[in-house]
Design a protein around this motif. Structure first.
Motif, PDB file in Angstrom:
ATOM      1  N   PRO A  22       1.420  -6.734   5.208  1.00  0.00           N
ATOM      2  CA  PRO A  22       0.585  -6.197   6.303  1.00  0.00           C
ATOM      3  C   PRO A  22      -0.730  -5.607   5.805  1.00  0.00           C
ATOM      4  O   PRO A  22      -1.774  -5.805   6.427  1.00  0.00           O
ATOM      5  CB  PRO A  22       1.475  -5.130   6.942  1.00  0.00           C
ATOM      6  CG  PRO A  22       2.864  -5.506   6.585  1.00  0.00           C
ATOM      7  CD  PRO A  22       2.764  -6.118   5.221  1.00  0.00           C
ATOM      8  N   GLY A  23      -0.679  -4.873   4.688  1.00  0.00           N
ATOM      9  CA  GLY A  23      -1.912  -4.315   4.137  1.00  0.00           C
ATOM     10  C   GLY A  23      -2.891  -5.395   3.718  1.00  0.00           C
ATOM     11  O   GLY A  23      -4.102  -5.258   3.919  1.00  0.00           O
ATOM     12  N   LEU A  24      -2.370  -6.477   3.149  1.00  0.00           N
ATOM     13  CA  LEU A  24      -3.232  -7.588   2.747  1.00  0.00           C
ATOM     14  C   LEU A  24      -3.881  -8.252   3.953  1.00  0.00           C
ATOM     15  O   LEU A  24      -5.082  -8.563   3.937  1.00  0.00           O
ATOM     16  CB  LEU A  24      -2.408  -8.611   1.958  1.00  0.00           C
ATOM     17  CG  LEU A  24      -3.134  -9.883   1.506  1.00  0.00           C
ATOM     18  CD1 LEU A  24      -4.282  -9.535   0.562  1.00  0.00           C
ATOM     19  CD2 LEU A  24      -2.165 -10.849   0.842  1.00  0.00           C
ATOM     20  N   LEU A  25      -3.113  -8.450   5.021  1.00  0.00           N
ATOM     21  CA  LEU A  25      -3.663  -9.078   6.229  1.00  0.00           C
ATOM     22  C   LEU A  25      -4.734  -8.201   6.868  1.00  0.00           C
ATOM     23  O   LEU A  25      -5.770  -8.687   7.329  1.00  0.00           O
ATOM     24  CB  LEU A  25      -2.534  -9.366   7.220  1.00  0.00           C
ATOM     25  CG  LEU A  25      -1.489 -10.394   6.770  1.00  0.00           C
ATOM     26  CD1 LEU A  25      -0.388 -10.528   7.812  1.00  0.00           C
ATOM     27  CD2 LEU A  25      -2.138 -11.744   6.492  1.00  0.00           C
TER      28      LEU A  25
ATOM     29  N   PHE B 238       8.743  -4.371  -2.103  1.00  0.00           N
ATOM     30  CA  PHE B 238       7.375  -3.962  -2.416  1.00  0.00           C
ATOM     31  C   PHE B 238       6.365  -4.999  -1.927  1.00  0.00           C
ATOM     32  O   PHE B 238       5.365  -4.659  -1.291  1.00  0.00           O
ATOM     33  CB  PHE B 238       7.221  -3.745  -3.924  1.00  0.00           C
ATOM     34  CG  PHE B 238       8.079  -2.638  -4.468  1.00  0.00           C
ATOM     35  CD1 PHE B 238       8.382  -1.528  -3.681  1.00  0.00           C
ATOM     36  CD2 PHE B 238       8.595  -2.691  -5.755  1.00  0.00           C
ATOM     37  CE1 PHE B 238       9.175  -0.497  -4.167  1.00  0.00           C
ATOM     38  CE2 PHE B 238       9.393  -1.670  -6.238  1.00  0.00           C
ATOM     39  CZ  PHE B 238       9.684  -0.580  -5.457  1.00  0.00           C
ATOM     40  N   PHE B 239       6.633  -6.257  -2.234  1.00  0.00           N
ATOM     41  CA  PHE B 239       5.679  -7.299  -1.836  1.00  0.00           C
ATOM     42  C   PHE B 239       5.740  -7.572  -0.342  1.00  0.00           C
ATOM     43  O   PHE B 239       4.736  -7.965   0.267  1.00  0.00           O
ATOM     44  CB  PHE B 239       5.947  -8.587  -2.631  1.00  0.00           C
ATOM     45  CG  PHE B 239       5.454  -8.524  -4.040  1.00  0.00           C
ATOM     46  CD1 PHE B 239       4.129  -8.822  -4.335  1.00  0.00           C
ATOM     47  CD2 PHE B 239       6.287  -8.126  -5.072  1.00  0.00           C
ATOM     48  CE1 PHE B 239       3.655  -8.751  -5.631  1.00  0.00           C
ATOM     49  CE2 PHE B 239       5.822  -8.051  -6.377  1.00  0.00           C
ATOM     50  CZ  PHE B 239       4.504  -8.360  -6.662  1.00  0.00           C
TER      51      PHE B 239
ATOM     52  N   PRO C  22      -7.285  -7.112  -2.708  1.00  0.00           N
ATOM     53  CA  PRO C  22      -6.121  -7.172  -3.620  1.00  0.00           C
ATOM     54  C   PRO C  22      -5.411  -5.841  -3.828  1.00  0.00           C
ATOM     55  O   PRO C  22      -4.373  -5.803  -4.501  1.00  0.00           O
ATOM     56  CB  PRO C  22      -6.746  -7.661  -4.932  1.00  0.00           C
ATOM     57  CG  PRO C  22      -8.127  -7.123  -4.910  1.00  0.00           C
ATOM     58  CD  PRO C  22      -8.545  -7.155  -3.472  1.00  0.00           C
ATOM     59  N   THR C  23      -5.936  -4.750  -3.281  1.00  0.00           N
ATOM     60  CA  THR C  23      -5.331  -3.435  -3.533  1.00  0.00           C
ATOM     61  C   THR C  23      -3.860  -3.362  -3.139  1.00  0.00           C
ATOM     62  O   THR C  23      -3.038  -2.829  -3.904  1.00  0.00           O
ATOM     63  CB  THR C  23      -6.134  -2.336  -2.814  1.00  0.00           C
ATOM     64  OG1 THR C  23      -7.445  -2.269  -3.379  1.00  0.00           O
ATOM     65  CG2 THR C  23      -5.470  -0.989  -2.969  1.00  0.00           C
TER      66      THR C  23
ATOM     67  N   ARG D 298      -8.708  -8.961   7.376  1.00  0.00           N
ATOM     68  CA  ARG D 298      -9.355  -8.793   8.692  1.00  0.00           C
ATOM     69  C   ARG D 298     -10.599  -7.935   8.565  1.00  0.00           C
ATOM     70  O   ARG D 298     -11.644  -8.231   9.165  1.00  0.00           O
ATOM     71  CB  ARG D 298      -8.345  -8.171   9.655  1.00  0.00           C
ATOM     72  CG  ARG D 298      -8.913  -7.760  10.995  1.00  0.00           C
ATOM     73  CD  ARG D 298      -9.283  -8.973  11.824  1.00  0.00           C
ATOM     74  NE  ARG D 298      -9.801  -8.585  13.110  1.00  0.00           N
ATOM     75  CZ  ARG D 298     -11.066  -8.269  13.357  1.00  0.00           C
ATOM     76  NH1 ARG D 298     -11.951  -8.298  12.354  1.00  0.00           N
ATOM     77  NH2 ARG D 298     -11.460  -7.940  14.562  1.00  0.00           N
ATOM     78  N   ILE D 299     -10.518  -6.847   7.793  1.00  0.00           N
ATOM     79  CA  ILE D 299     -11.671  -5.976   7.594  1.00  0.00           C
ATOM     80  C   ILE D 299     -12.778  -6.720   6.872  1.00  0.00           C
ATOM     81  O   ILE D 299     -13.959  -6.595   7.216  1.00  0.00           O
ATOM     82  CB  ILE D 299     -11.248  -4.724   6.802  1.00  0.00           C
ATOM     83  CG1 ILE D 299     -10.265  -3.887   7.610  1.00  0.00           C
ATOM     84  CG2 ILE D 299     -12.457  -3.882   6.427  1.00  0.00           C
ATOM     85  CD1 ILE D 299      -9.684  -2.710   6.849  1.00  0.00           C
ATOM     86  N   HIS D 300     -12.412  -7.505   5.875  1.00  0.00           N
ATOM     87  CA  HIS D 300     -13.405  -8.209   5.061  1.00  0.00           C
ATOM     88  C   HIS D 300     -14.197  -9.216   5.890  1.00  0.00           C
ATOM     89  O   HIS D 300     -15.371  -9.468   5.619  1.00  0.00           O
ATOM     90  CB  HIS D 300     -12.710  -8.911   3.895  1.00  0.00           C
ATOM     91  CG  HIS D 300     -13.638  -9.393   2.830  1.00  0.00           C
ATOM     92  ND1 HIS D 300     -14.209 -10.649   2.852  1.00  0.00           N
ATOM     93  CD2 HIS D 300     -14.116  -8.780   1.715  1.00  0.00           C
ATOM     94  CE1 HIS D 300     -14.979 -10.800   1.791  1.00  0.00           C
ATOM     95  NE2 HIS D 300     -14.949  -9.683   1.089  1.00  0.00           N
ATOM     96  N   ARG D 301     -13.582  -9.784   6.919  1.00  0.00           N
ATOM     97  CA  ARG D 301     -14.240 -10.794   7.741  1.00  0.00           C
ATOM     98  C   ARG D 301     -14.925 -10.215   8.971  1.00  0.00           C
ATOM     99  O   ARG D 301     -15.628 -10.937   9.677  1.00  0.00           O
ATOM    100  CB  ARG D 301     -13.211 -11.841   8.197  1.00  0.00           C
ATOM    101  CG  ARG D 301     -12.641 -12.686   7.067  1.00  0.00           C
ATOM    102  CD  ARG D 301     -11.532 -13.597   7.573  1.00  0.00           C
ATOM    103  NE  ARG D 301     -11.989 -14.412   8.678  1.00  0.00           N
ATOM    104  CZ  ARG D 301     -12.584 -15.595   8.540  1.00  0.00           C
ATOM    105  NH1 ARG D 301     -12.810 -16.071   7.322  1.00  0.00           N
ATOM    106  NH2 ARG D 301     -12.968 -16.289   9.589  1.00  0.00           N
ATOM    107  N   ASP D 302     -14.735  -8.933   9.223  1.00  0.00           N
ATOM    108  CA  ASP D 302     -15.260  -8.316  10.438  1.00  0.00           C
ATOM    109  C   ASP D 302     -16.790  -8.215  10.380  1.00  0.00           C
ATOM    110  O   ASP D 302     -17.351  -7.688   9.400  1.00  0.00           O
ATOM    111  CB  ASP D 302     -14.653  -6.929  10.613  1.00  0.00           C
ATOM    112  CG  ASP D 302     -15.015  -6.330  11.948  1.00  0.00           C
ATOM    113  OD1 ASP D 302     -14.424  -6.734  12.962  1.00  0.00           O
ATOM    114  OD2 ASP D 302     -15.897  -5.447  11.980  1.00  0.00           O
TER     115      ASP D 302
END
Length: 277
Positions: free
Chosen positions: A160-163, A154-155, A134-135, A167-171
């Motif tokens: 891209p940062g959220l995607l 802004f949103f 969520p950052t 991706r990092i969280h699922r790696d």
């Protein structure tokens, strides 16, 4: 005449002599009973004794887990690099605008929102994995509070940062860095991606590159041929990617022919028509 084998002549388990052997170890050939026979994830129906099943060259998935357990991956260093750049950027902005409570200074401070998360992520704190997702949205909300007119921008920048954070969280590799439990199936996918005949994957990459740059064709063919010779599905661990190796060879052979017989004459006719038009 009896066809029954006397109990004294039956093959016995090497570890439990009182138990009849029902299988042999695939690696060393030791006789095994039902209690001793061990299967290794990723190797199908092969059975091993406990000693062979614990060997890194046999239980390659567990060896892969131990190899990366608690070790920083590329994502950790990327997050650390971005965090450092944000700190440098904020320091430069504040040096330019000062610490006055101006809108520019407050916008610079918004860039410090992900810094604690980035530092904790690099240090392997598990909560940072979840906080990283969520950052980007939190930064967009903070920027929107300062400047309402830029809400859409802004949103849009936060997507891209959220995607990437998802991706990092699922790696799987990143999960091993944080010492999280990873299933054998996920480890098998990681091994297939990084270690299962990687030259075959390079052959495909060079093959598709040869479609646009024919000079890459020999590299694609060489990589494909070498990768094809390495395929051995009976090895431990099994070496595959036969299809990718063949694809690289085919693309490496076909692309020069396509350029020579179709694309080059077509370009030549087009350029000639442009010159003599």
């Amino acid at each position: 005449m009896s066809l029954e084998v006397p109990a004294s002549q039956q093959v016995r388990c090497a570890v439990h002599p009182e138990q009849p052997a029902g299988a042999t170890c695939t690696r060393c050939g030791t006789f095994l009973c039902a209690d001793c026979a061990t299967s290794v994830p990723g190797l199908g129906v092969r059975l091993y004794c406990q000693a062979c099943a614990a060997r890194p060259d046999v239980n390659y998935l567990e060896a892969l887990r131990q190899r990366y357990w608690g070790k920083r991956d590329e994502w950790a260093w990327l997050v650390a690099g971005v965090t450092l750049l944000l700190c440098v950027g904020v320091a430069a902005a504040l040096a330019q605008w000062g610490l006055r409570a101006t809108r520019q200074s407050l916008f610079a401070l918004v860039l410090l929102v992900p810094v604690p998360v980035g530092v904790a992520f690099f240090l392997g704190q598990r909560w940072a994995r979840h906080a990283l997702v969520p950052t980007p949205l939190v930064m967009a909300v903070a920027a929107d509070a300062l400047e309402r007119d830029g809400r859409f921008l802004f949103f849009l920048c936060a997507i891209p940062g959220l995607l990437i954070a998802l991706r990092i969280h699922r790696d799987v590799r990143n999960q091993l860095f944080f010492r999280l439990p990873v299933s054998s199936g996920a480890l098998k996918l990681l091994w297939e991606l990084r270690f299962n005949n990687p030259l075959a994957r390079q052959a495909v990459h060079f093959g598709f590159g040869a479609v646009f740059m024919p000079l890459l064709s020999p590299i694609a063919v060489i990589c494909g041929v070498v990768a094809l010779t390495r395929v051995d599905l009976k090895a431990t661990p099994p070496i595959g990617r036969r299809g990718q190796a063949i694809t690289g060879i085919v693309l490496g052979l076909v692309s020069p022919a396509v350029w020579g017989f179709f694309l080059v004459p077509m370009l030549d006719r087009w350029l000639s028509s442009m010159v003599y038009k």
